[in-house]
Design an enzyme around this catalytic site. Structure first.
Site, PDB file in Angstrom:
ATOM      1  N   TYR A  50      26.621  26.011  45.663  1.00 18.20           N
ATOM      2  CA  TYR A  50      25.623  25.298  44.857  1.00 18.20           C
ATOM      3  C   TYR A  50      25.717  23.783  45.002  1.00 18.20           C
ATOM      4  CZ  TYR A  50      23.951  29.521  42.492  1.00 18.20           C
ATOM      5  OH  TYR A  50      23.361  30.732  42.202  1.00 18.20           O
ATOM      6  N   ASN A 113      20.685  34.409  34.877  1.00 22.99           N
ATOM      7  CA  ASN A 113      19.361  34.897  35.290  1.00 22.99           C
ATOM      8  C   ASN A 113      19.413  36.014  36.338  1.00 22.99           C
ATOM      9  OD1 ASN A 113      20.052  33.315  37.430  1.00 22.99           O
ATOM     10  ND2 ASN A 113      18.184  32.095  37.472  1.00 22.99           N
ATOM     11  N   HIS A 116      20.084  35.540  42.357  1.00 27.95           N
ATOM     12  CA  HIS A 116      19.741  34.345  43.123  1.00 27.95           C
ATOM     13  C   HIS A 116      18.917  34.764  44.340  1.00 27.95           C
ATOM     14  CE1 HIS A 116      20.224  30.619  45.434  1.00 27.95           C
ATOM     15  NE2 HIS A 116      20.468  31.410  46.457  1.00 27.95           N
ATOM     16  N   GLU A 127      23.047  30.229  53.585  1.00 21.26           N
ATOM     17  CA  GLU A 127      23.614  31.036  52.494  1.00 21.26           C
ATOM     18  C   GLU A 127      24.131  32.386  52.998  1.00 21.26           C
ATOM     19  OE1 GLU A 127      20.852  29.026  49.001  1.00 21.26           O
ATOM     20  OE2 GLU A 127      20.680  31.173  49.385  1.00 21.26           O
TER      21      GLU A 127
HETATM   22  P1  CMP Z   1      19.574  30.103  41.202  1.00 19.58           P
HETATM   23  O1  CMP Z   1      18.310  30.667  41.745  1.00 19.58           O
HETATM   24  O2  CMP Z   1      20.842  30.789  41.540  1.00 19.58           O
HETATM   25  O3  CMP Z   1      19.677  28.569  41.669  1.00 19.58           O
HETATM   26  C1  CMP Z   1      20.392  27.600  40.938  1.00 19.58           C
HETATM   27  C2  CMP Z   1      20.811  28.088  39.598  1.00 19.58           C
HETATM   28  O4  CMP Z   1      21.089  27.068  38.658  1.00 19.58           O
HETATM   29  C3  CMP Z   1      19.643  28.856  38.969  1.00 19.58           C
HETATM   30  O5  CMP Z   1      19.447  30.053  39.619  1.00 19.58           O
HETATM   31  C4  CMP Z   1      20.085  28.925  37.527  1.00 19.58           C
HETATM   32  O6  CMP Z   1      21.024  29.950  37.307  1.00 19.58           O
HETATM   33  C5  CMP Z   1      20.775  27.574  37.370  1.00 19.58           C
HETATM   34  N1  CMP Z   1      19.869  26.612  36.733  1.00 19.58           N
HETATM   35  C6  CMP Z   1      18.774  26.049  37.261  1.00 19.58           C
HETATM   36  N2  CMP Z   1      18.192  25.202  36.381  1.00 19.58           N
HETATM   37  C7  CMP Z   1      18.956  25.248  35.271  1.00 19.58           C
HETATM   38  C8  CMP Z   1      18.902  24.603  34.021  1.00 19.58           C
HETATM   39  N3  CMP Z   1      17.914  23.748  33.731  1.00 19.58           N
HETATM   40  N4  CMP Z   1      19.857  24.878  33.113  1.00 19.58           N
HETATM   41  C9  CMP Z   1      20.867  25.741  33.400  1.00 19.58           C
HETATM   42  N5  CMP Z   1      20.979  26.395  34.594  1.00 19.58           N
HETATM   43  C10 CMP Z   1      20.039  26.142  35.510  1.00 19.58           C
END
Ligand code: CMP
Length: 143
Positions: A50, A113, A116, A127
């Site tokens: 990340y 969430n 990814h 990735e």
């Molecule tokens: P992902 O698609 O894995 O890509 C980056 C990750 O950062 C995203 O999913 C979320 O899990 C996290 N993320 C992105 N924006 C936010 C935010 N505003 N607050 C907290 N977590 C975030």
């Protein structure tokens, strides 16, 4: 246009015992699984993955969260893989995700969430290489 993308079933997906259900949604949408493993990310690996978000306020929590339990990276193949997979999973914030998307169905918050998905062909290649060696991919991927 590339035919590859990287999915990660995140620690909340594994904790909630949803690996099977989420994979069914993915394969049901026409994606082929080309490589898959279950791993517990180190802080260095999670931070590196990340790195692009390093300056964002949520970076520290994100890295911590991604090391909090096992996750399941999956290399996927399908025509228009990156865009089609992002459509299947829905918006990053599940409260804004379309009905029927994986995040809308299963995710609790923007941080936890469930899944990814790579955001570009270039990042998909990087990735996939983060998790799978060339040997692991060679036999499986059509080059
Ligand atoms: P992902 O698609 O894995 O890509 C980056 C990750 O950062 C995203 O999913 C979320 O899990 C996290 N993320 C992105 N924006 C936010 C935010 N505003 N607050 C907290 N977590 C975030």
């Amino acid at each position: 246009m590339s035919n590859k993308t990287l999915a990660i079933l995140k620690p909340d997906c594994v904790e909630k015992n949803l690996i099977g259900e989420v994979i069914l949604k993915i394969t049901g949408a026409g994606f082929k699984i080309k490589a898959l493993k279950m791993v517990r990310l180190s802080e260095a690996s999670s931070g590196g993955f990340y790195e692009v978000h390093k300056e964002r306020p949520f970076y520290k929590n994100l890295v911590e969260y991604m090391t909090s339990g096992a996750c399941v990276p999956i290399a996927l193949e399908k025509e228009n893989a990156v865009a089609d997979f992002r459509k299947l999973i829905g918006a990053t914030d599940p409260s804004k995700a379309d009905e029927g998307t994986i995040r809308k169905l299963f995710a609790d918050s923007i941080e936890r969430n469930i899944v990814h998905g790579s955001d570009s062909d270039e990042n998909a290649a990087k990735e996939i290489a983060h998790f799978f060696s060339r040997k692991e991919l060679l036999d499986n991927f059509s080059e």
